[in-house]
Design a protein around this motif. Sequence first.
Motif, PDB file in Angstrom:
ATOM      1  N   LEU A 113      -8.320  -0.210  27.850  1.00 23.95           N
ATOM      2  CA  LEU A 113      -9.551  -0.656  27.078  1.00 23.95           C
ATOM      3  C   LEU A 113      -9.310  -1.334  25.873  1.00 23.95           C
ATOM      4  N   ASP A 114     -10.068  -2.434  25.587  1.00 19.62           N
ATOM      5  CA  ASP A 114      -9.482  -3.541  24.538  1.00 19.62           C
ATOM      6  C   ASP A 114     -10.018  -3.083  22.938  1.00 19.62           C
ATOM      7  N   ALA A 115     -10.823  -2.104  22.840  1.00 21.18           N
ATOM      8  CA  ALA A 115     -11.366  -1.741  21.705  1.00 21.18           C
ATOM      9  C   ALA A 115     -10.605  -0.517  20.700  1.00 21.18           C
ATOM     10  N   VAL A 116      -9.683  -0.130  21.534  1.00 25.46           N
ATOM     11  CA  VAL A 116      -8.937   1.094  21.385  1.00 25.46           C
ATOM     12  C   VAL A 116      -7.284   1.085  21.309  1.00 25.46           C
ATOM     13  N   ASP A 117      -6.648   1.676  20.838  1.00 23.93           N
ATOM     14  CA  ASP A 117      -5.201   1.834  20.961  1.00 23.93           C
ATOM     15  C   ASP A 117      -5.090   3.362  20.697  1.00 23.93           C
ATOM     16  N   VAL A 118      -4.205   3.901  21.793  1.00 27.44           N
ATOM     17  CA  VAL A 118      -4.153   5.419  21.887  1.00 27.44           C
ATOM     18  C   VAL A 118      -2.420   5.775  21.375  1.00 27.44           C
ATOM     19  N   PHE A 119      -2.362   6.574  20.610  1.00 27.96           N
ATOM     20  CA  PHE A 119      -0.802   7.087  20.459  1.00 27.96           C
ATOM     21  C   PHE A 119      -1.051   8.896  20.635  1.00 27.96           C
ATOM     22  N   VAL A 120       0.015   9.131  21.461  1.00 28.82           N
ATOM     23  CA  VAL A 120      -0.042  10.532  21.509  1.00 28.82           C
ATOM     24  C   VAL A 120       1.308  11.145  21.292  1.00 28.82           C
ATOM     25  N   LEU A 121       1.142  12.187  20.351  1.00 30.18           N
ATOM     26  CA  LEU A 121       2.654  12.783  20.058  1.00 30.18           C
ATOM     27  C   LEU A 121       2.645  13.798  20.820  1.00 30.18           C
ATOM     28  N   TYR A 122       3.871  14.024  21.473  1.00 25.31           N
ATOM     29  CA  TYR A 122       4.282  15.076  22.314  1.00 25.31           C
ATOM     30  C   TYR A 122       5.524  15.777  22.012  1.00 25.31           C
ATOM     31  N   PRO A 123       5.768  17.056  22.099  1.00 25.47           N
ATOM     32  CA  PRO A 123       7.071  17.450  21.532  1.00 25.47           C
ATOM     33  C   PRO A 123       8.198  17.210  22.645  1.00 25.47           C
ATOM     34  N   HIS A 124       9.304  16.597  22.180  1.00 24.84           N
ATOM     35  CA  HIS A 124      10.328  16.189  23.000  1.00 24.84           C
ATOM     36  C   HIS A 124      10.818  17.128  23.816  1.00 24.84           C
ATOM     37  N   GLY A 125      10.934  17.032  25.367  1.00 27.28           N
ATOM     38  CA  GLY A 125      11.650  18.123  25.933  1.00 27.28           C
ATOM     39  C   GLY A 125      10.923  19.317  26.328  1.00 27.28           C
ATOM     40  N   ARG A 126       9.640  19.387  25.806  1.00 29.56           N
ATOM     41  CA  ARG A 126       8.817  20.619  25.776  1.00 29.56           C
ATOM     42  C   ARG A 126       7.558  20.488  26.458  1.00 29.56           C
ATOM     43  N   VAL A 127       7.426  19.501  27.396  1.00 31.96           N
ATOM     44  CA  VAL A 127       6.217  19.290  28.393  1.00 31.96           C
ATOM     45  C   VAL A 127       6.765  19.430  29.854  1.00 31.96           C
ATOM     46  N   SER A 128       6.003  19.544  30.668  1.00 32.22           N
ATOM     47  CA  SER A 128       6.341  19.822  32.208  1.00 32.22           C
ATOM     48  C   SER A 128       6.770  18.083  32.461  1.00 32.22           C
ATOM     49  N   GLU A 129       7.465  17.912  33.632  1.00 38.10           N
ATOM     50  CA  GLU A 129       7.837  16.667  34.031  1.00 38.10           C
ATOM     51  C   GLU A 129       6.499  15.571  34.407  1.00 38.10           C
ATOM     52  N   VAL A 130       5.899  16.517  35.219  1.00 36.96           N
ATOM     53  CA  VAL A 130       4.555  15.937  35.777  1.00 36.96           C
ATOM     54  C   VAL A 130       3.599  15.135  34.393  1.00 36.96           C
TER      55      VAL A 130
END
Length: 460
Positions: free
Chosen positions: A155-172
């Motif tokens: 979508l061209d009106a939006v940039d999305v930045f998601v911060l997730y804890p390294h090594g602490r989310v499931s592989e999926v």
Amino acid sequence: MRYISTRGQAPALGFEDTMLTGLARDGGLYVPETLPRMTRDEIAALAGLPYEEVAVRVMAPFVADAFDETTLGDLVSRAYAGFGHDARAPLVQLGPNHHLLELFHGPTLAFKDFAMQLIGQMFQHTLARRGERVAIVGATSGDTGSAAIEAFRGLDAVDVFVLYPHGRVSEVQRRQMTTPDESNVHALAIDGHFDDAQARVKDMFNDFAFRDRVGLAGVNSINFARVLAQVVYYFTAATTLGAPHREVGFTVPTGNFGDVFAGHIAKRMGLPIRQLVVATNQNDILHRCLTTGDYRIGTVEPSISPSMDIQVSSNFERALHLAYGGDGRAIAQLMEEQGSGGFTVSQGALETLQHIYASGRASEEETSRTIADTLRRTGELLCPHTAVGVHVARQHLDDAPMVTLATAHPAKFPDAVEAATGIRPSLPPRMADLFDRDERITRVENDLHAIETIIEERRA
Ligand SMILES: *Cc1c(COP(=O)(O)O)cnc(C)c1O
């Protein structure tokens, strides 16, 4: 329709600004000033309609100042076109009077897609019309981040930045965030815990110069547009099971209270919901509060249903606001007490809450046993969050049909499901190549300046 803050000290806004603003400036959450009521005939007429058509009829009065019905229809169609099931939210029967509402047929296999896909389309339409651009920044322990990236990719009106804890989310979860290759979506792996990611996001919103420079915006679960999108499936499920001629009950696996509060809105709009049951895991602060009136914050105990591991349940503030008759001053006071450890709900407000919400909890052991037992009795594999709901629902069955919300696909939490049943659930065929796609991983240290620099470099 006008939206007011639960704490009563921020200006009332229309839908468009409510959606773009998220959190009110007095720290409160936006709620509709009055709720539209649907007549019995209007509700009866929803039975058997396509999901998208019901969505337009239910949501139109809430969004009228931002989108006319034709535009809303277009946005809704685009939002749900990528779902893997024609019914969007199909019902499956578990027992004589117990049904599952499958909310996991969206692109990231959890119910958050219903709200996030729609809010993506709404943001894009509104910003394109205004000629504006925003950077959406959020912290995630897994589900919300992947849903946001899927909703906003390309979508061209939006940039999305998601911060997730390294090594602490499931592989999926990680692969759902790191494999989309559109240039406007960015997954940042922070060296730290989820709390660190959340704290850095908060810091960015408090860095006003940065905030204005990049046009920072948020789409977390306190955004009213997300709650609104979730009201729709209460109507499709209940009318399929005989409403308005018959009452229906719902049991909702609950964390931040957004999903179950959407049911509360449906009830206030006239849908005959007999019981609305809040189901919690061992982090049972909501169950304790709804039973005793005491909201006492402890420490989060990690569970096999991680998306419900909370102590502070943001959207509960909206239910309190209704229970206190819209008294913003009282809510501001309670939330101040929450900041220093907890609060006690007044006797009158507790009775109002108990009139609407029942509640229950499932231990880790009960959750696993419910996954195994449901497989044996019905052949259905449940995700652990859904199993919490099914366990609690079984204690609340009566002569009205009960619907338990199935909030995620079992393949999203394969370890817990395999531990309970010996069966490792597989991804739906449309996603089977997730493990073969290339990942883009950006590591970032737990440092505000480092994160802000990446965002400024990467945004368009
Ligand atoms: C977010 C989530 C929940 C909790 O929903 P709330 O709206 O925060 O109460 C339950 N199950 C799953 C799978 C989720 O992702």
